[in-house]
Motif scaffolding. Structure first.
Motif, short mmCIF file in Angstrom:
data_model
loop_
_atom_site.label_atom_id
_atom_site.label_comp_id
_atom_site.label_asym_id
_atom_site.label_seq_id
_atom_site.Cartn_x
_atom_site.Cartn_y
_atom_site.Cartn_z
N LEU A 254 44.94 19.39 0.52
CA LEU A 254 45.20 20.74 0.01
C LEU A 254 44.30 21.04 -1.18
N ALA A 255 44.19 20.10 -2.12
CA ALA A 255 43.30 20.30 -3.27
C ALA A 255 41.85 20.44 -2.82
N GLY A 256 41.42 19.64 -1.83
CA GLY A 256 40.05 19.72 -1.34
C GLY A 256 39.75 21.06 -0.68
N ALA A 257 40.71 21.59 0.07
CA ALA A 257 40.51 22.89 0.72
C ALA A 257 40.35 24.00 -0.32
N LEU A 258 41.16 23.97 -1.37
CA LEU A 258 41.04 24.96 -2.44
C LEU A 258 39.72 24.80 -3.18
N PHE A 259 39.28 23.56 -3.35
CA PHE A 259 38.00 23.27 -4.00
C PHE A 259 36.84 23.88 -3.21
N ALA A 260 36.84 23.71 -1.89
CA ALA A 260 35.77 24.26 -1.05
C ALA A 260 35.77 25.78 -1.08
N ALA A 261 36.96 26.38 -1.03
CA ALA A 261 37.04 27.84 -1.06
C ALA A 261 36.58 28.40 -2.39
N ARG A 262 36.82 27.68 -3.47
CA ARG A 262 36.40 28.16 -4.79
C ARG A 262 34.89 28.09 -4.96
N LEU A 263 34.26 26.98 -4.55
CA LEU A 263 32.83 26.81 -4.78
C LEU A 263 31.98 27.61 -3.80
N GLY A 264 32.41 27.69 -2.54
CA GLY A 264 31.60 28.36 -1.53
C GLY A 264 30.57 27.46 -0.90
N THR A 265 30.30 26.31 -1.47
CA THR A 265 29.39 25.30 -0.93
C THR A 265 29.95 23.93 -1.29
N ILE A 266 29.78 22.95 -0.41
CA ILE A 266 30.19 21.58 -0.73
C ILE A 266 29.10 20.61 -0.30
N PHE A 267 29.00 19.49 -1.02
CA PHE A 267 28.00 18.47 -0.76
C PHE A 267 28.67 17.09 -0.83
N PRO A 268 28.12 16.10 -0.11
CA PRO A 268 28.73 14.76 -0.12
C PRO A 268 28.84 14.15 -1.50
N HIS A 269 27.90 14.48 -2.40
CA HIS A 269 27.91 13.90 -3.73
C HIS A 269 29.12 14.36 -4.55
N LYS B 193 27.67 28.81 2.66
CA LYS B 193 28.20 30.10 3.13
C LYS B 193 29.70 30.01 3.48
N ILE B 194 30.46 29.34 2.62
CA ILE B 194 31.92 29.31 2.79
C ILE B 194 32.49 30.56 2.14
N PRO B 195 33.16 31.42 2.89
CA PRO B 195 33.63 32.67 2.31
C PRO B 195 34.81 32.44 1.37
N GLY C 166 32.65 31.31 11.34
CA GLY C 166 33.66 32.15 10.71
C GLY C 166 34.80 32.53 11.62
N ASN C 167 35.18 31.67 12.56
CA ASN C 167 36.29 31.99 13.46
C ASN C 167 37.65 31.89 12.78
N PHE C 168 37.69 31.20 11.64
CA PHE C 168 38.94 31.05 10.89
C PHE C 168 38.76 31.69 9.52
N ASN C 169 39.87 32.16 8.96
CA ASN C 169 39.83 32.58 7.56
C ASN C 169 40.55 31.53 6.72
N PHE C 170 40.62 31.77 5.43
CA PHE C 170 41.18 30.78 4.50
C PHE C 170 42.61 30.41 4.87
N PHE C 171 43.43 31.40 5.18
CA PHE C 171 44.85 31.16 5.38
C PHE C 171 45.14 30.47 6.72
N THR C 172 44.30 30.67 7.71
CA THR C 172 44.50 29.96 8.98
C THR C 172 43.90 28.56 8.94
N THR D 206 32.95 28.49 7.54
CA THR D 206 31.57 28.77 7.19
C THR D 206 30.92 29.73 8.19
N ARG D 207 29.96 30.48 7.66
CA ARG D 207 29.17 31.39 8.50
C ARG D 207 27.76 30.84 8.73
N ASP D 208 27.59 29.55 8.48
CA ASP D 208 26.30 28.90 8.68
C ASP D 208 26.13 28.59 10.18
N ALA D 209 25.22 29.28 10.82
CA ALA D 209 25.03 29.14 12.27
C ALA D 209 24.32 27.86 12.65
#
Length: 561
Positions: free
Chosen positions: A459-474, A381-383, A315-321, A305-308
């Motif tokens: 693994l499924a959760g990581a792909l889910f977060a990358a697809r949506l760009g935002t995640i919430f507890p609900h 702000k998940i890229p 944003g120190n990591f990208n998707f693949f790392t 995330t780029r949320d300060a």
């Protein structure tokens, strides 16, 4: 027995009417403007009772079977006619709001109470007679009629999706204006107001009927088996290449919406493959599986995330790392969950894992961890994943990561199933005490099951977060765990193809039929009840699990013989 089956069919139709499904689904035409999904529900009780009785009395004379179907059809109309007549003197809407004038008009075919009741009685009797008569036909003709009718109704039901596939495919294959123009023309011939036109209905039915009547698939298999081994190998290679091309080009062939549906099906398939290891292979009932899905999603979100405003991020990591770290976090917490539940079995294990899943959701929602993971506001702000200048920021592009992840998960599952560890899991599933007596280390075996299954979910959760760009507890409620568990039950416990089938039935089809979303959970419950009573092993079960469930029946059959 005939009266009982007929009344059961009528009561099923009455129940579907009382909960509003017949009235709601009547607005969805399948063929022209005269045959809707509501009609299918009204007719299904009588027709289904006739089919069941025709098969039940297979050894009796033809006239007896036809008479049984006729009587069952008449009895199936009795509960409906009773309600139709009672609505004239009793206001059912005070309790059953869906027993309304539009429903009565649907049940009486718009012909009034008296004449409509007679028509309903006659139509139900004919349908029961036809249902019982189907079993009198040769198997080849039965198969052709059943498939022709089924495929026609399915194409009418998914007409919008079929039309979108036709347009997208022709647009991709035929560049310029020709593709879209031809797609529109073909859709106008096939569909009108989301239903099949009458000429298209006849054409589709005759085409499918001819294919199955001529036994094209059986003849193709026979011709294939007559080839030399080298020719068979070449055919298989050519088929795999063709299948690979279809998989690669699928987003361009089906369009944006269906690509998103494929993403969701693939995501739940990855979750299902992981839970299949825990429940299907090892026999450990885990109802808190969504917790590991949340760990994977939050790890991916917080590392990229780029949320300060968050303590972690920038944003120190990208998707693949971040992806392998997310999977490792799932494995870590899967192992940590395994330690407290090592001595628990069955219902007790289910209760503890359920509590674990709810604890994780509430912690994610709390203000206590808000500086770390955003609390109720979630992570923004998940890229999107990027490969150089190529950004995977849409359903068509995110299709490829989910396919790669699904293939990896399936490969690992297949290899584990026949490995030494997989056999240890299955032995533990049958009897933990005997497995331990045979030298299996239960602690290590259970921890590995929890850890590997949790890694798949992360693994499924990581792909889910990358697809949506935002995640919430609900987004990580109990329903995700229940969906994953339901799909492996419906598809087939311990079966990898069954997971894919279950994902399509329980995730893909509700997405394709979003106009009836209010009945989604009701259909879930009905499907699970029917599966447990009729086919408890699932649609595509593992052979060992199928034999276990039907062992008593096979023993009784052998004893009877």
């Amino acid at each position: 027995t005939v009266i009982q089956y007929g009344l059961i069919g009528g009561l099923i139709t009455l129940y579907l009417s009382a909960v509003g499904m017949v009235e709601t689904f009547s607005a969805r035409n399948l063929i022209g403007t005269f045959f809707s999904m509501g009609d299918v529900m009204v007719f299904a009780g009588a027709f289904g009772a006739g089919i069941v009785l025709g098969r039940k009395y297979h050894a009796l004379a033809m006239n007896v079977r036809l008479l049984a179907g006729l009587v069952a059809g008449v009895m199936a109309s009795v509960p409906l006619i009773f309600i139709i007549l009672m609505t004239q003197v009793v206001n059912f809407r005070a309790v059953f709001v869906h027993i309304s004038p539009p429903l009565i008009e649907e049940l009486t075919f718009g012909s009034g109470v008296s004449l409509g009741s007679v028509i309903l009685l006659v139509v139900s009797a004919i349908l029961g007679l036809l249902g019982a008569g189907i079993d009198l036909l040769p198997d080849r003709l039965q198969r052709a009629l059943t498939n022709g009718s089924t495929w026609t109704l399915v194409i009418g039901l998914f007409s919008e999706n079929v039309g979108q596939i036709i347009t997208s495919s022709l647009t991709f294959i035929l560049r310029g204006q020709l593709g879209p123009s031809l797609g529109r023309s073909l859709n106008l011939f096939l569909f009108q107001n989301k239903s099949l036109t009458l000429p298209a209905t006849v054409m589709i039915f005759l085409l499918v009927f001819a294919i199955f009547y001529m036994q094209a698939g059986k003849k193709a298999r026979e011709r294939f088996e007559q080839l030399s081994p080298s020719a068979q190998r070449n055919r298989r290679i050519a088929g795999l290449i063709f299948l690979g091309l279809i998989v690669i080009l699928l987003p361009q062939l089906v369009g944006t919406f269906l690509s998103q549906v494929v993403f969701l099906v693939g995501m739940f398939a990855i979750m299902g493959l992981g839970l299949n290891i825990v429940v299907g292979y090892a026999g450990l009932l885990d109802l808190g599986y969504v917790a590991f899905f949340a760990f994977g999603a939050y790890t991916m979100a917080l590392l990229t995330t780029r949320d300060a405003n968050l303590m972690i991020g920038g944003g120190n990591f990208n998707f693949f790392t971040a992806l392998p770290i997310a999977v490792l976090m799932g494995v870590l917490f899967g192992t940590l969950l395994g330690f407290p539940v090592l001595r628990l079995r069955g219902d007790y294990l289910a209760i503890v894992t359920l509590g674990f899943g709810e604890i994780i959701r509430i912690l994610a929602l709390s203000d206590w961890l808000k500086p770390l993971e955003g609390g109720a506001q979630g992570v923004l702000k998940i890229p999107a994943p990027a490969i150089g200048p190529l950004v995977l920021n849409g359903p068509e592009m995110m299709y490829y990561p989910i396919i790669v992840g699904g293939l990896i998960a399936a490969f690992v599952s297949i290899r584990l199933r026949t490995s030494r560890l997989g056999r240890q899991w299955m032995a533990m599933r049958e009897d933990e005490d005997v497995a331990e007596a045979m030298g299996i280390n239960l602690i290590q075996t259970k921890l590995l099951a929890f850890a590997i299954g949790a890694g798949f979910s992360a693994l499924a959760g990581a792909l889910f977060a990358a697809r949506l760009g935002t995640i919430f507890p609900h987004s990580f409620g109990l329903l995700y765990s229940l969906n994953a568990l339901s799909l492996i039950i419906v598809g087939g416990m311990g079966s990898i193809p069954g997971v894919l089938v279950g994902s399509f039935i329980l995730v893909g089809m509700p997405e394709l039929l979003r106009e009836f979303a209010e009945y989604r959970l009701l259909m879930y419950g009905i499907l699970l009840i029917v599966m447990m009573l009729v086919k408890p092993e699932g649609f595509l079960p593992e052979e060992v699990h199928k034999r276990e469930l039907h062992a008593d029946e096979e023993f009784a059959q052998v004893a009877a013989d």
